[in-house]
Scaffold this motif. Structure first.
Motif, PDB file in Angstrom:
ATOM      1  N   LEU A 380       0.821  -1.220   0.008  1.00  0.00           N
ATOM      2  CA  LEU A 380       0.040   0.012  -0.142  1.00  0.00           C
ATOM      3  C   LEU A 380       0.816   1.289   0.158  1.00  0.00           C
ATOM      4  N   VAL A 381       1.840   1.281   0.734  1.00  0.00           N
ATOM      5  CA  VAL A 381       2.772   2.416   0.952  1.00  0.00           C
ATOM      6  C   VAL A 381       3.654   2.473  -0.237  1.00  0.00           C
ATOM      7  N   ASN A 382       3.743   1.620  -0.898  1.00  0.00           N
ATOM      8  CA  ASN A 382       4.677   1.413  -2.086  1.00  0.00           C
ATOM      9  C   ASN A 382       3.926   2.273  -3.205  1.00  0.00           C
ATOM     10  N   SER A 383       2.461   2.180  -3.356  1.00  0.00           N
ATOM     11  CA  SER A 383       1.876   2.957  -4.349  1.00  0.00           C
ATOM     12  C   SER A 383       2.141   4.381  -4.376  1.00  0.00           C
ATOM     13  N   VAL A 384       2.519   5.132  -3.235  1.00  0.00           N
ATOM     14  CA  VAL A 384       2.704   6.512  -3.026  1.00  0.00           C
ATOM     15  C   VAL A 384       4.392   6.768  -3.208  1.00  0.00           C
ATOM     16  N   GLN A 385       5.023   6.311  -2.617  1.00  0.00           N
ATOM     17  CA  GLN A 385       6.508   6.417  -2.454  1.00  0.00           C
ATOM     18  C   GLN A 385       7.214   6.860  -3.817  1.00  0.00           C
ATOM     19  N   PRO A 386       7.066   5.551  -4.675  1.00  0.00           N
ATOM     20  CA  PRO A 386       7.699   6.049  -6.230  1.00  0.00           C
ATOM     21  C   PRO A 386       7.447   7.129  -6.854  1.00  0.00           C
ATOM     22  N   VAL A 387       6.009   7.516  -6.730  1.00  0.00           N
ATOM     23  CA  VAL A 387       5.428   8.656  -7.363  1.00  0.00           C
ATOM     24  C   VAL A 387       6.193   9.902  -6.992  1.00  0.00           C
ATOM     25  N   LEU A 388       6.215  10.025  -5.703  1.00  0.00           N
ATOM     26  CA  LEU A 388       7.075  11.173  -5.117  1.00  0.00           C
ATOM     27  C   LEU A 388       8.452  11.293  -5.582  1.00  0.00           C
ATOM     28  N   SER A 389       9.121  10.172  -5.802  1.00  0.00           N
ATOM     29  CA  SER A 389      10.602  10.033  -6.059  1.00  0.00           C
ATOM     30  C   SER A 389      10.588  10.580  -7.707  1.00  0.00           C
ATOM     31  N   GLY A 390       9.248  10.075  -8.395  1.00  0.00           N
ATOM     32  CA  GLY A 390       9.466  10.246  -9.687  1.00  0.00           C
ATOM     33  C   GLY A 390       9.283  12.201 -10.149  1.00  0.00           C
ATOM     34  N   ILE A 391       8.488  12.406  -9.134  1.00  0.00           N
ATOM     35  CA  ILE A 391       8.241  13.857  -9.290  1.00  0.00           C
ATOM     36  C   ILE A 391       9.701  14.828  -9.058  1.00  0.00           C
ATOM     37  N   ALA A 392      10.456  14.165  -8.071  1.00  0.00           N
ATOM     38  CA  ALA A 392      11.708  14.839  -7.834  1.00  0.00           C
ATOM     39  C   ALA A 392      12.764  14.580  -8.972  1.00  0.00           C
ATOM     40  N   THR A 393      12.607  13.508  -9.680  1.00  0.00           N
ATOM     41  CA  THR A 393      13.429  13.256 -10.871  1.00  0.00           C
ATOM     42  C   THR A 393      13.073  14.084 -11.946  1.00  0.00           C
ATOM     43  N   GLY A 394      11.960  14.099 -12.183  1.00  0.00           N
ATOM     44  CA  GLY A 394      11.608  15.255 -13.240  1.00  0.00           C
ATOM     45  C   GLY A 394      11.797  16.506 -13.122  1.00  0.00           C
ATOM     46  N   ALA A 395      12.022  17.004 -11.810  1.00  0.00           N
ATOM     47  CA  ALA A 395      12.444  18.429 -11.611  1.00  0.00           C
ATOM     48  C   ALA A 395      13.950  18.540 -11.482  1.00  0.00           C
ATOM     49  N   GLY A 396      14.708  17.268 -11.417  1.00  0.00           N
ATOM     50  CA  GLY A 396      15.953  17.221 -11.376  1.00  0.00           C
ATOM     51  C   GLY A 396      16.626  17.411  -9.873  1.00  0.00           C
ATOM     52  N   LEU A 397      15.843  17.049  -9.057  1.00  0.00           N
ATOM     53  CA  LEU A 397      16.094  17.334  -7.534  1.00  0.00           C
ATOM     54  C   LEU A 397      16.617  16.061  -6.912  1.00  0.00           C
TER      55      LEU A 397
END
Length: 484
Positions: A380-397
């Motif tokens: 369940l937690v896994n459904s949120v955490q990667p998306v947050l990392s993807g947002i940071a990756t898209g921004a170069g953070l």
């Protein structure tokens, strides 16, 4: 109802309709990116899981040995390469959004150079796998059996370099459907070859590993044919000398990207090592790796949304639209969380049957069943955490996320796992609770970080980065790959 109230109602209804339309359009764009990526990653990781399943039915030692190599050394290597490859994801996504299409092929070539050198540096880990595992304190029988398996992974290293970077290059321009179909075809071929070589020809471990290598390279050849064959005319214009210049900025972004992913993937590897120190290590490692591989398979679904988040954020930042970035983030998080709830439900329903996919050992099945509640929560937690990392990756953070991972996993997750696993004597269950503590902490911190990020500032940062690294199109960029 007076005219003013009627006007307000019409505006509200029109706004609601516009919102539904925007959500529908954004959702279609997300799924256009996410579905091929999910298909690709689930089937690619599925080849690893299928191999483990065939080895598990050969014997517990083979299962545990493969699990050690796959979750410690391969995950270590994969973390570095996928992390460094995510620099391609950031740069290509922002370049596509800004209309700098010719730069995408140059970024892809730079990534091949940087990642190829990195992969070569990592080769000794596979050549000297047995002594490395012995130094780490793993059981002698498992360490010795793992040595030959590790050598089979060497060809896979270079297939990862090519496949991951091309996938990110294609998904940034919304052309990753071909990657999904190629990956699906490779998976089907892998299942057939594994059955043929292991069950029919009785080649055992060698047959299972040979099948995985052949299937992986079939996908790589298909990707190269697609890129070189003229299906990316605007973004691939042939090999360019420009790929050998300005490598240092790519290396810097690749290192921060690598650190972000590595700290996350190594976290699970360390927990596998710790499982090797528990009572009845073979059963503990086998049980923990089964949960971890199913968790990883589900993680591949969530990585599809990580990719969608990264591509949508990077594209909109390249276009200069902070408002569109924020709307895309909300839509992706809502979609991913809904799917996580469905997968959590399925995991709870079939919790007692999961282990038998990989092993016939009753003790292994019982241990996996005892982890089911915590395992389902992880899903369940896994459904949120990667998306947050993807947002940071898209921004170069990526560097910011690297610090978050360091604190969440290594300052919180591992210490809790040690305390509960050894001091409280909860063994594998304690290690899994520790794992979950780190993941939950990371998700909370990243959620706050995304909420407070000034996306107007990120738009300006993306524009400055793209203009700084822009190379003007030249005749060299129109060179044929065969003429370069």
């Amino acid at each position: 109802m007076d005219n003013k109230q009627l006007e307000e109602r019409l505006i509200a209804e029109r706004g609601e309709e516009d919102l539904k339309t925007r959500v529908w359009i954004e959702s279609k764009t997300i799924w256009r990116i996410a579905f091929p990526s999910i298909l690709s990653r689930v089937t690619s990781f599925g080849m690893v899981v299928v191999t483990q399943s065939f080895l598990g039915h050969i014997g517990d030692v083979e299962l545990a040995s493969y699990a050690i190599i796959q979750t410690i050394i391969v995950r270590f290597m994969y973390g570095i390469l996928i992390g460094m490859s995510s620099a391609t994801e950031t740069l290509c996504g922002q370049a596509f959004g800004a209309g700098h299409h010719h730069m995408m092929g140059i970024y892809l070539q730079r990534s091949w150079i940087v990642d190829g050198i990195t992969a070569t540096v990592l080769l000794p880990l596979f050549v000297f796998a047995t002594p490395i595992l012995q130094i780490l304190g793993q059981e002698e029988e498992l360490a010795v059996a793992a040595g030959p398996i590790a050598l089979w992974f060497i060809p896979m290293i270079y297939s990862f370099v090519i496949s991951m970077t091309i996938s990110m290059f294609l998904q940034a321009q919304l052309k990753n459907l071909i990657v999904g179909w190629l990956s699906m075809a490779s998976f089907i071929i892998h299942v057939f070859l594994s059955w043929m070589l292991v069950n029919k020809f009785k080649w055992g471990v060698n047959g299972a590993m040979a099948s995985m290598n052949m299937s992986g390279w079939i996908m790589v050849v298909g990707q190269l044919v697609y890129v070189f064959g003229g299906w990316c005319p605007n973004t691939w214009t042939g090999f360019s000398k420009a790929a050998f210049f300005d490598l240092l900025p790519v290396v810097k972004l690749s290192i921060s990207s690598g650190a972000m992913i590595c700290l996350e993937l190594w976290y699970f590897s360390i927990l596998i090592i710790m499982a090797g120190y528990t009572k009845n290590a073979t059963v503990s490692i086998a049980s923990f790796s089964i949960c971890l591989n199913i968790y990883g398979w589900e993680f591949m679904v969530c990585l599809g949304f990580l990719v969608a988040a990264s591509v949508r954020v990077s594209n909109e930042l390249g276009k200069g639209s902070a408002k569109a970035v924020k709307f895309a983030i909300k839509t992706i998080l809502g979609t991913s969380t809904s799917i996580g709830i469905v997968l959590w439900t399925l995991c709870m329903v079939f919790r007692n049957q999961i282990a038998y996919m990989f092993s016939d050992d009753e003790q292994v099945a019982e241990t996996v069943s005892s982890l089911s509640i915590f395992f389902a929560l992880a899903i369940l937690v896994n459904s949120v955490q990667p998306v947050l990392s993807g947002i940071a990756t898209g921004a170069g953070l990526q560097s910011t996320v690297a610090y978050v991972n360091l604190g969440s996993y290594y300052a919180i997750g591992i210490p809790i796992g040690i305390l509960l696993g050894y001091v409280a004597d909860l063994q594998v269950k304690g290690l899994w609770i520790g794992l979950m503590s780190g993941v939950a902490t990371q998700s909370l911190i990243l959620g706050c970080f995304v909420w407070k990020t000034d996306w107007e500032e990120q738009v300006r940062n993306a524009s400055e980065r793209l203009n700084r690294w822009l190379v003007k199109p030249t005749a060299d960029d129109n060179q044929s790959p065969l003429d370069a």
